[in-house]
Scaffold this active site. Structure first.
Site, mmCIF file in Angstrom:
data_model
loop_
_atom_site.group_PDB
_atom_site.id
_atom_site.type_symbol
_atom_site.label_atom_id
_atom_site.label_comp_id
_atom_site.label_asym_id
_atom_site.label_seq_id
_atom_site.Cartn_x
_atom_site.Cartn_y
_atom_site.Cartn_z
ATOM 1 C CD GLU A 144 49.203 37.768 30.385
ATOM 2 O OE1 GLU A 144 49.639 38.586 29.137
ATOM 3 O OE2 GLU A 144 49.353 38.070 31.425
ATOM 4 N NE ARG A 145 49.101 34.222 33.031
ATOM 5 C CZ ARG A 145 50.870 33.260 33.321
ATOM 6 N NH1 ARG A 145 51.076 31.420 33.183
ATOM 7 N NH2 ARG A 145 51.785 34.472 33.693
ATOM 8 C CG ASN A 187 49.346 41.739 30.739
ATOM 9 O OD1 ASN A 187 49.320 43.196 31.423
ATOM 10 N ND2 ASN A 187 49.539 40.726 31.153
ATOM 11 C CE LYS A 264 48.457 43.373 34.378
ATOM 12 N NZ LYS A 264 49.042 42.527 33.660
ATOM 13 C CD GLU A 268 51.016 41.354 37.231
ATOM 14 O OE1 GLU A 268 51.471 40.046 37.090
ATOM 15 O OE2 GLU A 268 50.393 41.232 36.040
ATOM 16 N NE ARG A 301 41.855 43.169 35.736
ATOM 17 C CZ ARG A 301 43.309 42.783 35.507
ATOM 18 N NH1 ARG A 301 44.145 43.259 35.312
ATOM 19 N NH2 ARG A 301 43.087 41.432 35.843
ATOM 20 N NE ARG A 312 50.692 40.240 44.322
ATOM 21 C CZ ARG A 312 50.830 39.146 43.144
ATOM 22 N NH1 ARG A 312 51.726 38.322 43.253
ATOM 23 N NH2 ARG A 312 50.247 39.223 42.486
ATOM 24 C CE LYS A 336 43.409 39.740 38.530
ATOM 25 N NZ LYS A 336 44.719 39.057 38.569
ATOM 26 C CG ASP A 341 46.909 36.666 40.513
ATOM 27 O OD1 ASP A 341 45.675 37.429 40.251
ATOM 28 O OD2 ASP A 341 48.383 36.978 40.009
ATOM 29 C CD GLU A 363 40.167 40.287 36.474
ATOM 30 O OE1 GLU A 363 39.916 41.944 36.644
ATOM 31 O OE2 GLU A 363 40.720 39.591 36.452
ATOM 32 C CD GLU A 369 46.934 32.776 36.055
ATOM 33 O OE1 GLU A 369 46.111 33.451 35.968
ATOM 34 O OE2 GLU A 369 48.767 33.349 36.299
HETATM 35 C C1 BDP Z 1 47.683 37.194 36.939
HETATM 36 C C2 BDP Z 1 48.112 36.466 35.546
HETATM 37 C C3 BDP Z 1 48.618 37.873 34.393
HETATM 38 C C4 BDP Z 1 47.608 38.730 33.964
HETATM 39 C C5 BDP Z 1 47.374 39.060 35.849
HETATM 40 C C6 BDP Z 1 46.011 39.729 35.632
HETATM 41 O O1 BDP Z 1 49.285 35.340 36.014
HETATM 42 O O2 BDP Z 1 48.781 36.829 33.525
HETATM 43 O O3 BDP Z 1 48.416 39.706 33.628
HETATM 44 O O4 BDP Z 1 47.403 38.165 36.970
HETATM 45 O O5 BDP Z 1 45.083 39.632 36.356
HETATM 46 O O6 BDP Z 1 46.976 36.290 37.971
HETATM 47 O O7 BDP Z 1 46.878 40.989 34.742
#
Ligand code: BDP
Length: 670
Positions: A144-145, A187, A264, A268, A301, A312, A336, A341, A363, A369
């Site tokens: 992912e990313r 994820n 996590k 999301e 997280r 947000r 983060k 983000d 983080e 990304e």
């Molecule tokens: C976002 C990403 C996503 C990640 C999410 C995360 O787009 O793919 O799953 O963060 O940090 O920046 O959980």
């Protein structure tokens, strides 16, 4: 005479071949000839053998003695290096410290900094006990990313077959002081904790251990249901608690030094304790209790944002700050660097400093990304240093970085993306190092020590992140990305049924009056989450720094900024400046040709071409689109747009194709 000529020609040919043969696979640890050092170690062990061999193969100086010696000031992993009469003495209380010391000594040699050993010598103690990479790798091999190929972990072949790359990975990490890794995506697939996969994890942990690297796993909070067949994952349910305790026991039987879990939760779409009416603290504590007998930890997280009316940028704080002091001592809340983000520039997350009774860690995102993937040169140390200007290094417990490593031959996609892996490790070891020092070290080890190369190329690196901010999202703009892939610009993006906070207009709020998100006390009041002095500074449009102005304020197009220009003019100038910077990078790099092997030279050259096209694409897309609201002319002294808005608006990038729109693609979409 003839012989000499042949020899000279032969040597010249050899050096050309050598110059042509670098594929980046050696990272900053390129092999060197001519070393044959005498090294004495106190005993044989997997770690000490590595340290001694590294020195034997590369150290060109006096004999080295490795010494294990109690020394309270050095903690677990620190070391001292000093010159004695006839040798170099490297000492540490434990083996990993000696390994770090060996790499440090070689770094001093490769960067021509051995004079630092004069006098007292060198003492190094890492600022954090946990310096950890987070891989967002999925079990099917995708990342992912990730923009550097597939996952390094070949799950199908493990545990039977061990790729050479596993050890090379561990070595690279150890050489910059990274001492832990989370193998899988946040994820997380519940499958990760199956006995079958734990055997595979054990095989990796065994390879990494001699390099001082401990393994962690991301876990899916609903694993007791999805893997264990229970009817709930409620953290207060007895069967659930039992399931996690049994799982922890199973893991530690296989991997006695297993580090713990990264989670996590309730973010999301991921499951979490809130699904069962419990808090984040209750969820984290249950896992922490399961790991505690083995000294494992939970990194929980704080990246949460539910579909709510709250801004947000405020949500992580709103959800987590009230839980301060409610977490077990073996939980670290992982936040983060910014409140939203990983945008090219964000103010720091105000959660740092707001939870004094809870261990916190930052983080960072090493994978680009939101910074041009592996196509753009963006050296990220300045971004991380910016964070440390606001959050004192001593106020957090650990540092995590989302990895940019994949199966590509050069590991990270862009040859310069390696510098971000390197910089992450060096900063996690010592956040006081400057971006300049780190770039200097990396360039000298990765390319050449020739100052005629290092000087100008270092300047590119140091300016690169700011250039990306300028051509993508200057003045505090954020999240103007195209739907889905976070690569190109799409400030106009609208998708039927999408959550408002998934769309750029939620963030830029451009209208006839102006642009920017009002987070002042007249708006969402996110400014109030900052400590009083900063809150006051950010809240007031006339004192808010220009780089954050559209993050915190909705600013009229004709408002005069601190730069003296009106907002519209400044916006145009910033976008243009970003483009001009990349143009300059191209020229500087062209002059680097004689110092760099052909392969890497050409790779960077062609990537800079893509970056240049992308920079213009960003500038034209954003300025032409925002001009529809400002109705003001683009200042005469900046470069004219070369695209037209309507054709840019038709560009649909296939998710797997991160190239900027070529003429062909544009024509197709017209
Ligand atoms: C976002 C990403 C996503 C990640 C999410 C995360 O787009 O793919 O799953 O963060 O940090 O920046 O959980």
């Amino acid at each position: 005479m003839k012989r000499r000529w042949i020899l000279t020609a032969g040597l010249a040919l050899l050096s050309i071949l050598k110059m042509a043969a670098e594929d980046g696979s050696h990272l900053w640890l390129r092999p060197h000839q001519g070393a044959n050092a005498q090294v004495t170690a106190p005993r044989q062990s997997p770690t000490l053998d590595i340290a001694a061999n590294e020195l034997r193969q590369a150290w060109k100086g006096a004999p080295v003695t490795l010494e294990l010696k109690k020394d309270k000031q050095l903690g677990q992993e620190g070391f001292r290096i000093s010159r004695q009469a006839d040798r170099v003495l490297l000492s540490s209380p434990n083996e990993t410290g000696l390994l770090y010391g060996a790499y440090h000594l070689l770094r001093l040699q490769e960067t021509q900094a051995l004079s630092r050993l004069d006098g007292e010598g060198v003492t190094e103690v890492p600022a954090y006990g946990l310096r950890i990479l987070n891989h967002w790798d999925n079990l099917d091999g995708t990342i992912e990313r990730g923009y550097a190929g597939q996952s390094l972990w070949n799950w199908d072949e493990l545990p039977g077959k061990l790729s050479d790359r596993y050890e090379a990975y561990a070595r690279a990490n150890a050489s910059v002081g990274i001492n832990a890794t989370v193998l899988n995506n946040v994820n997380a697939s519940p499958q990760m904790l199956s006995t079958e996969y734990l055997q595979k994890v054990k095989a990796l942990a065994d390879v990494f251990r001699p390099y001082g690297i401990r393994v962690f796993l991301s876990v899916n909070f609903a694993s007791p249901m999805q893997l264990g067949g229970l009817s709930t994952a409620d953290p207060l349910d007895k069967a659930v608690i039992r399931w996690w305790k049994d799982k922890a026991k199973e893991i530690y039987q296989l991997i006695p030094d297993f580090g713990g879990f990264l989670v996590k939760a309730n973010s999301e779409g991921q499951p979490g304790p809130c699904d069962f009416g419990r808090t984040h603290a209750e969820g984290a504590n249950m896992l922490a209790d399961a790991l505690k007998p083995y000294k494992g930890i939970v990194m929980w997280r704080a990246f949460v944002y539910s579909p709510s009316d709250a801004d947000r940028a405020k949500q992580a704080y709103l959800e987590f700050q009230p839980l301060d002091g409610r977490f077990r001592s073996n939980v670290i809340v992982q936040i983060k660097n910014g409140p939203i983000d990983f945008q090219p520039r964000e103010p720091y997350s105000p959660l740092f400093g707001a939870m004094p009774k809870t261990p916190l860690m930052v983080e960072f995102q090493i994978t680009q990304e939101y910074l041009g993937h592996s196509n753009h040169l963006a050296y990220l140390a300045p971004m991380w240093k910016e964070f440390f200007q606001f959050v004192t290094p001593a106020s957090i417990q650990a540092v995590a970085g989302v990895s940019n490593i994949g199966s590509d031959t050069n590991w990270c996609g862009h040859p310069f993306a390696q510098s971000n892996w390197y910089a992450f490790g060096r900063l996690a070891w010592n956040p006081e190092l400057s971006s300049d020092e780190i770039a200097d070290e990396w360039l000298k080890q990765t390319f050449t020590t020739d100052e005629a190369f290092v000087g100008p190329v270092k300047e590119i690196m140091l300016e690169s992140r700011e250039a990306v901010v300028d051509y993508m999202m200057p003045l505090g703009l954020h999240h103007l990305f195209a739907w889905g892939h976070h690569y190109g610009p799409e400030p106009w993006c609208s998708v039927d049924g999408a959550r408002p906070d998934w769309l750029p207009s939620y963030y830029h709020k451009a209208d006839a009056e102006g642009i920017g998100f009002d987070r002042s006390s007249k708006g969402s009041n996110a400014t109030a989450q900052y400590p009083a002095e900063l809150a006051a500074q950010y809240d007031n449009l006339s004192t808010c720094p220009d780089e954050y102005v559209l993050w915190f304020h909705h600013v009229p197009w004709t408002h005069r900024l601190q730069s003296g220009r009106t907002l519209w003019d400044e916006l145009c100038h910033r976008y243009d400046n970003g483009v001009q910077q990349v143009k300059k990078f191209q020229k500087v790099w062209d002059q680097a040709e004689k110092y760099v092997d052909l392969q890497r030279f050409q790779e960077v050259q062609s990537l800079l071409k893509i970056q240049m096209r992308d920079a213009v694409w960003w500038k034209d897309a954003c300025l032409l689109y925002f001009q529809e609201f400002s109705k003001l002319p683009i200042p005469y002294d900046i470069e004219r747009p070369i695209h037209n808005l309507r054709s840019l608006q038709k560009v649909q990038l296939p998710i797997s194709n991160y190239e900027c729109p070529t003429e062909e693609l544009l024509n197709k979409n017209r």
